[in-house]
Design an enzyme around this catalytic site. Structure first.
Site, mmCIF file in Angstrom:
data_model
loop_
_atom_site.group_PDB
_atom_site.id
_atom_site.type_symbol
_atom_site.label_atom_id
_atom_site.label_comp_id
_atom_site.label_asym_id
_atom_site.label_seq_id
_atom_site.Cartn_x
_atom_site.Cartn_y
_atom_site.Cartn_z
ATOM 1 N N ASN A 7 3.251 16.911 -14.444
ATOM 2 C CA ASN A 7 3.769 15.542 -14.448
ATOM 3 C C ASN A 7 3.582 14.923 -15.827
ATOM 4 O O ASN A 7 3.060 15.567 -16.733
ATOM 5 C CB ASN A 7 3.102 14.708 -13.346
ATOM 6 C CG ASN A 7 1.608 14.606 -13.541
ATOM 7 O OD1 ASN A 7 1.140 14.023 -14.509
ATOM 8 N ND2 ASN A 7 0.846 15.208 -12.630
ATOM 9 N N LYS A 52 5.647 37.283 -14.854
ATOM 10 C CA LYS A 52 6.679 36.271 -15.091
ATOM 11 C C LYS A 52 7.864 36.529 -14.153
ATOM 12 O O LYS A 52 8.342 37.667 -14.060
ATOM 13 C CB LYS A 52 7.137 36.360 -16.558
ATOM 14 C CG LYS A 52 8.137 35.300 -16.924
ATOM 15 C CD LYS A 52 8.575 35.442 -18.368
ATOM 16 C CE LYS A 52 9.767 34.557 -18.622
ATOM 17 N NZ LYS A 52 10.436 34.881 -19.865
ATOM 18 N N LYS A 58 -3.175 2.592 0.127
ATOM 19 C CA LYS A 58 -4.031 3.652 -0.445
ATOM 20 C C LYS A 58 -5.470 3.170 -0.562
ATOM 21 O O LYS A 58 -6.411 3.940 -0.352
ATOM 22 C CB LYS A 58 -3.510 4.084 -1.823
ATOM 23 C CG LYS A 58 -2.314 5.007 -1.728
ATOM 24 C CD LYS A 58 -1.766 5.425 -3.074
ATOM 25 C CE LYS A 58 -0.446 6.170 -2.864
ATOM 26 N NZ LYS A 58 0.313 6.398 -4.063
HETATM 27 O O1 PMT Z 1 -2.224 9.405 -18.293
HETATM 28 P P1 PMT Z 1 -1.339 8.293 -18.814
HETATM 29 O O2 PMT Z 1 -0.125 8.804 -19.539
HETATM 30 O O3 PMT Z 1 -2.123 7.282 -19.610
HETATM 31 O O4 PMT Z 1 -0.742 7.502 -17.557
HETATM 32 C C1 PMT Z 1 -1.575 6.777 -16.702
HETATM 33 C C2 PMT Z 1 -1.169 6.950 -15.234
HETATM 34 C C3 PMT Z 1 0.229 6.424 -15.003
HETATM 35 C C4 PMT Z 1 -1.224 8.436 -14.855
HETATM 36 C C5 PMT Z 1 -2.221 6.154 -14.393
HETATM 37 O O5 PMT Z 1 -2.118 4.802 -14.705
HETATM 38 C C6 PMT Z 1 -2.009 6.349 -12.898
HETATM 39 O O6 PMT Z 1 -1.254 5.664 -12.256
HETATM 40 N N1 PMT Z 1 -2.736 7.332 -12.306
HETATM 41 C C7 PMT Z 1 -2.632 7.726 -10.890
HETATM 42 C C8 PMT Z 1 -1.441 8.619 -10.702
HETATM 43 C C9 PMT Z 1 -1.335 9.145 -9.266
HETATM 44 O O7 PMT Z 1 -1.506 10.303 -9.068
HETATM 45 O O8 PMT Z 1 -1.170 8.236 -8.361
HETATM 46 P P2 PMT Z 1 -1.076 8.567 -6.755
HETATM 47 O O9 PMT Z 1 -0.591 7.311 -6.173
HETATM 48 O O10 PMT Z 1 -0.279 9.806 -6.543
HETATM 49 O O11 PMT Z 1 -2.556 8.857 -6.316
HETATM 50 C C10 PMT Z 1 -3.433 7.828 -5.897
HETATM 51 C C11 PMT Z 1 -4.844 8.156 -6.305
HETATM 52 O O12 PMT Z 1 -5.271 9.342 -5.612
HETATM 53 C C12 PMT Z 1 -5.035 8.438 -7.764
HETATM 54 O O13 PMT Z 1 -6.248 7.825 -8.193
HETATM 55 C C13 PMT Z 1 -5.124 9.950 -7.849
HETATM 56 O O14 PMT Z 1 -5.971 10.347 -8.938
HETATM 57 C C14 PMT Z 1 -5.717 10.309 -6.512
HETATM 58 N N2 PMT Z 1 -5.275 11.627 -6.002
HETATM 59 C C15 PMT Z 1 -3.952 11.862 -5.778
HETATM 60 C C16 PMT Z 1 -3.568 13.091 -5.262
HETATM 61 C C17 PMT Z 1 -4.543 14.060 -4.987
HETATM 62 N N3 PMT Z 1 -4.199 15.249 -4.507
HETATM 63 N N4 PMT Z 1 -5.834 13.797 -5.208
HETATM 64 C C18 PMT Z 1 -6.226 12.601 -5.699
HETATM 65 O O15 PMT Z 1 -7.416 12.351 -5.885
#
Ligand code: PMT
Length: 420
Positions: free
Chosen positions: A225, A301, A351
């Site tokens: 991503n 690959k 969340k």
């Molecule tokens: O890295 P940058 O370029 O500075 O950008 C910052 C950012 C946009 C990545 C950051 O601000 C951000 O939004 N991070 C969270 C991205 C994300 O994965 O969001 P989510 O809504 O999918 O997940 C919610 C939370 O659960 C997040 O804290 C994530 O770390 C956590 N998660 C998600 C999926 C997973 N399998 N395990 C997790 O712990």
């Protein structure tokens, strides 16, 4: 009349810097003239202020002015008798709670970054264990020069010095840009918040995750991503600057003075985070963790075939935050991030509840130029106590500072609440 006196008493009693010894370092730039106002405001806030002027600073401002304002002798000379058995730079440096260098010129930044001690001020900085803050001020073109940028990086990230960024505007030479020293009020507020809240973060173990995970398809390809890791690194740097014991679990390689655990996949991140979680006071998950990974990873690959289509079967990754939210202890604070492309508030708030978080930081990733990869972001911060804050577009470091304030206030509140 009675009321007026009461207000005056209240003002007089508000001395947030009482019993704090502050060493005010002044280097030779035109903004040195503001050091008098700074010294005055610090003294009126209760601090015991000692001015240290470089040779060049004396071209702009006199030791006598600062001596009169601080009500303490000004210090300038590296050598010479001071009537005491202990050298002056060691004595004052040891007593200081905080060193603020305002203004900090490009020359001063270079000396601090390389450890040059050819002035009383730079020698004192090296001889002190106090927190160091610097307020740079210079011509905007100088401020953008790679050597200045590099020196600031060293001071912030290696030595934990806190930089109070310069403001945008017209500088003394008539140029416009970022280089004006931060206002005296901003500097005093930063000092007060550091000296007052520093205790709340000091010694706390903060784990931060940064970057996007990569889920391999074969030896050369992966599902990834757009996360650059900037938000997480800014958060780790800010917490480290406040005296926290930081561990950064990152998919992006960075050279820092705190431990950085480099990971690639969601599984590796889970392993690293779970391994450290018990010893953590706070976990800040800024990482973009892939929700799915290829069900099987090809050892070779994958070759082009005659067929136009190829199917990739995916399976769910563990949700690290969800798992840790279930086992978190009362003294632990968990901050999650939510990257949303629609219904920001309701999705982020779901969340927050579902993952049993203390705070969630929601960002709308459809807004151009912020969020993924950018230096800036705009976020909404939701807390489990129902409070909500909107931070409009600002540098990720400023958002990180805000989150550190929030963490510090949560730690302080926990310390006040008696254990049952
Ligand atoms: O890295 P940058 O370029 O500075 O950008 C910052 C950012 C946009 C990545 C950051 O601000 C951000 O939004 N991070 C969270 C991205 C994300 O994965 O969001 P989510 O809504 O999918 O997940 C919610 C939370 O659960 C997040 O804290 C994530 O770390 C956590 N998660 C998600 C999926 C997973 N399998 N395990 C997790 O712990």
């Amino acid at each position: 009349m009675k009321r007026a006196r009461k207000r005056e008493e209240t003002f007089e009693k508000f001395n947030p810097l009482e019993n704090k010894t502050i060493l005010l370092g002044i280097s030779g730039g035109i903004a040195a003239y503001k050091a008098c106002d700074l010294a005055s405001m610090l003294r009126r806030s209760g601090a015991d202020v000692h001015a240290v002027l470089t040779k060049n600073a004396k071209e702009f401002i006199t030791p006598l002015s600062l001596q009169t304002i601080t009500r303490n002798p000004s210090h300038c000379e590296q050598y010479g008798a001071n009537g005491e058995w202990r050298p002056e730079h060691i004595d004052l440096a040891k007593r200081a709670d905080l060193i603020i260098i305002a203004p900090a010129t490009a020359d001063m930044l270079a000396k601090l970054a390389t450890g040059i001690c050819d002035e009383l001020l730079t020698t004192m900085v090296l001889a002190s264990k106090a927190k160091v803050m610097i307020a740079p001020a210079m011509n905007p073109t100088m401020m953008e020069h790679p050597s200045v940028v590099h020196n600031l990086e060293i001071l912030q990230n290696r030595y934990r010095y806190e930089v109070i960024p310069p403001e945008f505007g017209e500088v003394a030479c008539g140029d416009w840009g970022s280089g004006k020293m931060a206002s005296v009020e901003t500097i005093v507020a930063a000092i007060a918040s550091r000296l007052v809240s520093h205790g709340a973060m000091s010694g706390k173990h903060i784990m931060v995750t940064a970057g996007g995970t990569r889920e391999p398809i074969d030896p050369v390809r992966f599902i990834g991503n757009r996360s650059s890791g900037k938000m997480g690194i800014a958060m780790a740097d800010a917490a480290f600057a406040r005296g926290a014991d930081v561990t950064l679990v990152s998919t992006v390689e960075v050279d820092r003075a705190y431990p950085v655990i480099l990971v690639e996949t969601a599984f590796e991140m889970q392993e690293a985070v779970e391994g450290e979680f018990d010893s953590c006071d706070a976990l800040v998950m800024t990482a973009a963790v892939a929700d799915f990974r290829p069900l099987s990873v090809s050892t070779n690959k994958i070759k082009k075939t005659e067929s136009e289509d190829i199917n990739l079967e995916l399976t769910k990754n563990p949700d690290i935050l969800d798992l840790l939210g279930r086992v978190k202890k009362k003294h632990q604070v968990i901050i999650g991030f939510a990257a949303e492309s629609e219904e920001l508030l309701s999705n982020a708030s779901q969340k927050l509840k579902r993952k049993n978080l203390d705070v969630i930081v929601g960002n709308d990733i459809t807004v151009p130029d912020i969020g993924f990869g950018s230096d800036d972001n705009a976020v909404v911060i939701l807390s489990e106590d129902g409070t909500r804050e909107n931070l409009t577009r600002m540098p990720k470091r400023a958002i990180a500072e805000h989150l550190c304030d929030l963490l510090a206030s949560k730690f302080a509140a926990m310390e006040k609440t008696p254990a049952r």
